[in-house]
Write a protein that holds these residues in place. Sequence first.
Motif, PDB file in Angstrom:
ATOM      1  N   PHE A  96      46.582  38.677  47.347  1.00 33.13           N
ATOM      2  CA  PHE A  96      45.302  38.522  47.500  1.00 33.13           C
ATOM      3  C   PHE A  96      44.677  39.047  46.188  1.00 33.13           C
ATOM      4  O   PHE A  96      44.976  40.328  45.709  1.00 33.13           O
ATOM      5  CB  PHE A  96      44.624  39.161  48.592  1.00 33.13           C
ATOM      6  CG  PHE A  96      44.787  38.611  50.020  1.00 33.13           C
ATOM      7  CD1 PHE A  96      44.383  37.116  50.029  1.00 33.13           C
ATOM      8  CD2 PHE A  96      45.608  39.067  51.002  1.00 33.13           C
ATOM      9  CE1 PHE A  96      44.429  36.659  51.230  1.00 33.13           C
ATOM     10  CE2 PHE A  96      45.824  38.006  52.244  1.00 33.13           C
ATOM     11  CZ  PHE A  96      45.241  36.942  52.273  1.00 33.13           C
ATOM     12  N   LYS A  97      43.647  38.432  45.464  1.00 37.53           N
ATOM     13  CA  LYS A  97      43.161  38.920  44.314  1.00 37.53           C
ATOM     14  C   LYS A  97      42.445  40.346  44.531  1.00 37.53           C
ATOM     15  O   LYS A  97      42.546  41.149  43.288  1.00 37.53           O
ATOM     16  CB  LYS A  97      42.078  37.854  43.930  1.00 37.53           C
ATOM     17  CG  LYS A  97      42.516  36.747  43.082  1.00 37.53           C
ATOM     18  CD  LYS A  97      41.437  35.820  42.796  1.00 37.53           C
ATOM     19  CE  LYS A  97      41.875  34.686  42.211  1.00 37.53           C
ATOM     20  NZ  LYS A  97      40.845  33.374  42.177  1.00 37.53           N
ATOM     21  N   ASN A  98      41.898  40.573  45.668  1.00 39.64           N
ATOM     22  CA  ASN A  98      41.472  41.818  45.797  1.00 39.64           C
ATOM     23  C   ASN A  98      42.387  42.941  46.066  1.00 39.64           C
ATOM     24  O   ASN A  98      41.985  44.239  46.426  1.00 39.64           O
ATOM     25  CB  ASN A  98      40.288  41.911  46.878  1.00 39.64           C
ATOM     26  CG  ASN A  98      40.786  41.403  48.130  1.00 39.64           C
ATOM     27  OD1 ASN A  98      41.977  41.521  48.390  1.00 39.64           O
ATOM     28  ND2 ASN A  98      39.769  40.956  48.900  1.00 39.64           N
ATOM     29  N   ASP A  99      43.686  42.626  46.413  1.00 40.33           N
ATOM     30  CA  ASP A  99      44.665  43.655  46.712  1.00 40.33           C
ATOM     31  C   ASP A  99      45.992  43.325  45.736  1.00 40.33           C
ATOM     32  O   ASP A  99      46.838  42.751  46.360  1.00 40.33           O
ATOM     33  CB  ASP A  99      45.063  43.798  47.972  1.00 40.33           C
ATOM     34  CG  ASP A  99      45.992  44.865  48.426  1.00 40.33           C
ATOM     35  OD1 ASP A  99      46.260  45.650  47.479  1.00 40.33           O
ATOM     36  OD2 ASP A  99      46.405  45.039  49.625  1.00 40.33           O
ATOM     37  N   LEU A 100      46.064  43.648  44.625  1.00 43.42           N
ATOM     38  CA  LEU A 100      47.285  43.044  43.395  1.00 43.42           C
ATOM     39  C   LEU A 100      48.366  44.256  43.892  1.00 43.42           C
ATOM     40  O   LEU A 100      49.396  43.952  42.951  1.00 43.42           O
ATOM     41  CB  LEU A 100      46.732  43.110  42.225  1.00 43.42           C
ATOM     42  CG  LEU A 100      45.521  42.041  41.768  1.00 43.42           C
ATOM     43  CD1 LEU A 100      45.306  41.889  40.221  1.00 43.42           C
ATOM     44  CD2 LEU A 100      46.368  40.783  42.201  1.00 43.42           C
ATOM     45  N   ASP A 144      41.528  30.983  51.820  1.00 36.65           N
ATOM     46  CA  ASP A 144      41.224  30.111  50.871  1.00 36.65           C
ATOM     47  C   ASP A 144      41.983  30.215  49.713  1.00 36.65           C
ATOM     48  O   ASP A 144      42.380  31.467  49.252  1.00 36.65           O
ATOM     49  CB  ASP A 144      39.699  30.401  50.326  1.00 36.65           C
ATOM     50  CG  ASP A 144      38.645  29.666  51.330  1.00 36.65           C
ATOM     51  OD1 ASP A 144      39.218  28.983  52.102  1.00 36.65           O
ATOM     52  OD2 ASP A 144      37.470  30.343  51.058  1.00 36.65           O
ATOM     53  N   ALA A 145      42.257  29.153  48.871  1.00 38.20           N
ATOM     54  CA  ALA A 145      43.188  29.282  47.808  1.00 38.20           C
ATOM     55  C   ALA A 145      42.412  30.197  46.690  1.00 38.20           C
ATOM     56  O   ALA A 145      43.111  30.931  46.009  1.00 38.20           O
ATOM     57  CB  ALA A 145      43.203  27.914  47.252  1.00 38.20           C
ATOM     58  N   GLU A 146      41.080  30.193  46.691  1.00 38.70           N
ATOM     59  CA  GLU A 146      40.507  30.986  45.759  1.00 38.70           C
ATOM     60  C   GLU A 146      40.398  32.608  45.961  1.00 38.70           C
ATOM     61  O   GLU A 146      40.760  33.211  45.035  1.00 38.70           O
ATOM     62  CB  GLU A 146      39.060  30.776  45.863  1.00 38.70           C
ATOM     63  CG  GLU A 146      38.626  29.430  45.048  1.00 38.70           C
ATOM     64  CD  GLU A 146      38.790  28.351  46.162  1.00 38.70           C
ATOM     65  OE1 GLU A 146      38.229  28.405  47.226  1.00 38.70           O
ATOM     66  OE2 GLU A 146      39.245  27.255  45.835  1.00 38.70           O
ATOM     67  N   GLU A 147      41.051  33.009  47.054  1.00 41.45           N
ATOM     68  CA  GLU A 147      41.233  34.256  47.246  1.00 41.45           C
ATOM     69  C   GLU A 147      42.720  34.817  46.823  1.00 41.45           C
ATOM     70  O   GLU A 147      42.820  35.973  46.963  1.00 41.45           O
ATOM     71  CB  GLU A 147      41.252  34.390  48.909  1.00 41.45           C
ATOM     72  CG  GLU A 147      40.004  34.310  49.695  1.00 41.45           C
ATOM     73  CD  GLU A 147      40.181  34.469  50.882  1.00 41.45           C
ATOM     74  OE1 GLU A 147      40.374  35.601  51.605  1.00 41.45           O
ATOM     75  OE2 GLU A 147      39.832  33.486  51.777  1.00 41.45           O
ATOM     76  N   LEU A 148      43.461  33.779  46.484  1.00 40.39           N
ATOM     77  CA  LEU A 148      44.972  34.197  46.144  1.00 40.39           C
ATOM     78  C   LEU A 148      45.215  34.106  44.481  1.00 40.39           C
ATOM     79  O   LEU A 148      44.398  33.350  43.780  1.00 40.39           O
ATOM     80  CB  LEU A 148      46.033  33.127  46.864  1.00 40.39           C
ATOM     81  CG  LEU A 148      45.939  33.141  48.136  1.00 40.39           C
ATOM     82  CD1 LEU A 148      46.604  31.942  48.801  1.00 40.39           C
ATOM     83  CD2 LEU A 148      46.316  34.494  48.681  1.00 40.39           C
ATOM     84  N   ASP A 149      46.280  34.898  44.318  1.00 42.36           N
ATOM     85  CA  ASP A 149      46.788  34.758  42.718  1.00 42.36           C
ATOM     86  C   ASP A 149      48.105  34.827  42.732  1.00 42.36           C
ATOM     87  O   ASP A 149      48.662  35.366  43.617  1.00 42.36           O
ATOM     88  CB  ASP A 149      46.075  35.709  42.005  1.00 42.36           C
ATOM     89  CG  ASP A 149      46.209  35.368  40.570  1.00 42.36           C
ATOM     90  OD1 ASP A 149      46.794  34.202  40.142  1.00 42.36           O
ATOM     91  OD2 ASP A 149      45.472  36.196  39.725  1.00 42.36           O
ATOM     92  N   CYS A 150      48.841  34.258  41.702  1.00 38.33           N
ATOM     93  CA  CYS A 150      50.274  34.577  41.602  1.00 38.33           C
ATOM     94  C   CYS A 150      50.484  35.268  40.397  1.00 38.33           C
ATOM     95  O   CYS A 150      50.233  34.593  39.258  1.00 38.33           O
ATOM     96  CB  CYS A 150      50.846  33.154  41.719  1.00 38.33           C
ATOM     97  SG  CYS A 150      52.604  33.160  41.538  1.00 38.33           S
ATOM     98  N   ILE A 151      51.279  36.248  40.614  1.00 40.71           N
ATOM     99  CA  ILE A 151      51.645  36.838  39.195  1.00 40.71           C
ATOM    100  C   ILE A 151      53.123  37.313  39.189  1.00 40.71           C
ATOM    101  O   ILE A 151      53.507  37.927  40.391  1.00 40.71           O
ATOM    102  CB  ILE A 151      50.737  38.402  39.105  1.00 40.71           C
ATOM    103  CG1 ILE A 151      49.208  37.857  39.120  1.00 40.71           C
ATOM    104  CG2 ILE A 151      51.157  39.034  37.854  1.00 40.71           C
ATOM    105  CD1 ILE A 151      48.282  39.147  39.220  1.00 40.71           C
TER     106      ILE A 151
END
Lengths: 161, 766
Positions: free
Chosen positions: B567-571, B554-561
């Motif tokens: 994955f948001k839960n594994d930065l 899901d897109a909600e699971e992802l972030d771009c930094i």
Amino acid sequence: MKHDISLNVNGEIYNISVESDTLLLDAIRNHLNLTGTKDGCRAGECGACTVIMDGKPVNSCMVLAVEAEGSVITTIEGLNNGEELHPIQKAFVEEGAVQCGFCTPGMVMSAKGLLDKNPSPNTKDIRKAIRGNVCRCTGYKKIEKAILHAAEMINEDKKLD
Amino acid sequence: MSRTSMIGKNMPRIDAVQKATGQTKYLPDMNFPGMLYGKILRSTEKHAVIRKIDVTRARELPGVRAVITGKDIPELLYSFDQTVADKEILCKDKVRFLGDEVAAVAADTEEIAEKALKLIEVEYEPLLTVFDPEEALQDDAVLVHEEKNSNVAIKVVKDFGDVEKGFEESDYIFEDRIVTSRQAHCCLETRGCIAQYHTDGKVTIWGPTQIPHRWRKQVADATGIDRGKINIINTPTGGAFGSRVVMDTKIPIAVYLSKFTKRPVKMVNSREDEFNVSRTRYPFIVYLKTGVTKDGKILAKQARVIADNGAYCDEGAAVLGFAGVFYSVLYDAPNVSFHGDCIYTNNQPCTAFRGFGNPQMHYAFEIHLDRIAKELGIEPKELRLRNANKEGAAKATKANINTCTFNECIEEATKLTQWDKKYLEFKEENKGKEVKKGIGMATMLHTGFTTRFFGFNATDTFIKLSDDGIVSVITPIIEMGQGSSTGVAQIVAEALGVKMDDIRIINTDTDITPYDLGAYGSRHTVVCGHAAMDAALKAKEELLVAASEMFNCDAEELDCINGELFFKNDLNKPLATVGEVTEFTAFKLGRLISGRGRFVDELAPRGLVDEGYSIYIPTYSFGCQIAEVEVDTLTGEVKVEKITAVVDNGRTLNPILAEGQMEGAIAQGMGYALTEELKIENGRVVNNSFTDYKIMHAEDLPEIEVKFVESGDPFGPYGVKGIGECGLVPTAGAITNAVYNATGVLVGELPIKPEKILLGLEEENR
């Protein structure tokens, strides 16, 4: 009257034909197409056209092109080799010493003239060295810091050598 | 990694390397094939009827390609504000100041153009002149514009409450007449342009501008050319400070020279032109009347401003607008009256200058307030705090003040300078000494970003990602040295989660960038930054959806930094770079990634019809500056030892750039206080060089300490407020008050030169 002269700029020889009253500034900008040297007042009052001539920073608007024959001239374009910035340029970038940038080439060349002679200047020396360079943007504080920082970098490099 | 890794960080400017190596091409560095050089023949009379212009000999000179006069172009009047249009590009029948445009030449070289000017013969019939705006108001004064019934060019009147009643209720009434000077912008790059009139009727103009989209309108108004055919290409700007808001008259002239020659025409001011004929800051004469109670509460304040308009209208309405709003809202008085007039004279016209009319009004009111403080025996800081604004609607003006940090700024500045101690100690220390120490303050109220003067205050931004992940930001942001393009890049880097190095700011011309009012009034980082943030967030949505297809999640699971997907839960473990995602999106999904962003200011359309000040300013900026000086009472010389500046900037986007804005503005403010005055004697500028018009040099500047109070602003991207102007606004007042504190002499006329201080000391001793 036209004069055929040869100018030594940034280690290259340029053979050009100028009038008796052509300014070194105009020869550099218009004949050599080196536009990094800026034209700010043509009266020796703003320092934007500063170049190094025989080791000394001069206002290139106060020198006739014909007078510059036989001299060794460095402009802002001759300061860095290839992609590597000269420490003064690097310090100007890092310390926020650049705003509009129009005074920057002249300011950098005045700094070069200072550091070539005095590798460890204090703030007073720096202010004296750039007293002929007008900046309307920065309030000079970041420029002073950059020149101090450049001196440190150059001295560090020398130690490493 | 923190969510705001780019905000508040000292990122180097994105244009700094090119500028430090001399590679940036400013307008004077540009030349085009076939280009001609344009020069203007300027009036040698201050006010005269043109009897005859003979250009025959000039046209015959070899190398001259066109000579034009008012007869060769449409008869049009223009101004920045077309409702007060009063200027011809080339004067046909009458000139109104020394330097008014009379004819123009395009030639192969500058030298030939200069020669040609000398061959044009003009016969003038001189008229009576008027140079003093107060004299221009007399019944018997000559009319600068003979068709008008007075020399009043622009009028701004704002009344709140009942000042007469307020004065009646007051214990004391104080009155002062205060005069401010004509300050020149002194950009290192002089004004200039290149214009090309194309055979298909389109027009391209290159030049340093603060407001390219509004320049299109100005060029159209001045030339009669359809606005839709004009493209303005903004070249890197060698300083601006308000001088590049209003189009220079050279631009429409260059357009016509190009039309007649079918070639590009370049026109650049000499430094002398820049001083002699270019528009300056509006000089004010300010009459103040203030009613206070014996414990220092202001019950009524009244200002009457007479501004020298010069021969033609320009930014007068905006300058009086800024003067009026900040005078009226600074300090919470129940009854306020502001009457301002711009008065026609035969002087060179004036224009916008950093702060518009606010530095003038702050100087006037802040020194007036220190006189009141002294006469009431109330300490200046205390007097200010007693009249401070609070959050919410101001008493008289109903101005909506959010994030009010007035008190905080004063407290911080006085703490940093040990004000309480020095204010008392200096008086003791000075006894019997020739060189006296002084400390003075001025508070500051300015806009956090512009006014709603135009009835529009928004913009858009487009972001596109290339197949390799390079982010192009198509934005109207103007880079004039203030660093806003770097600010916008930081905002995009933060909001989209990409690296600064991968961002390209595309702000080149009006055919490309979204419509926008431009860079003035401390607005651009806020307005363009907001739109850019919105665009970046939209592009990020698309980027995350594409990445979710790449990683079957899901897109909600992802972030771009910072250029990498997680994955948001594994930065700690990057999944892919942005470039890998954009390549996948293009070649596996068959599409691209982009975002359109908006800054909307819904209240702006009401700004035009707003009679009061309730919504005139979207958000306010507060500040306080304290100057410490030494005054030599034998010579009158003032040495500024230190300036401490505290300012509410909402939130610091880039500390080193923000400090640079403040330090540069303070240097201009010091010049305004101490030395800068373009002297016009009998219509002629007498100090037209950097030797005679003294701006601050490195050796003139004292220690400057800048401190930011971060209130966080609801409008600004990440809470940012504009700070381009606020550094200059209080400086002259603070320095003048410090001199007052040291010597007891309050100089009510800028610049506060040694002779004025000596004169004051003599009067004191008498």
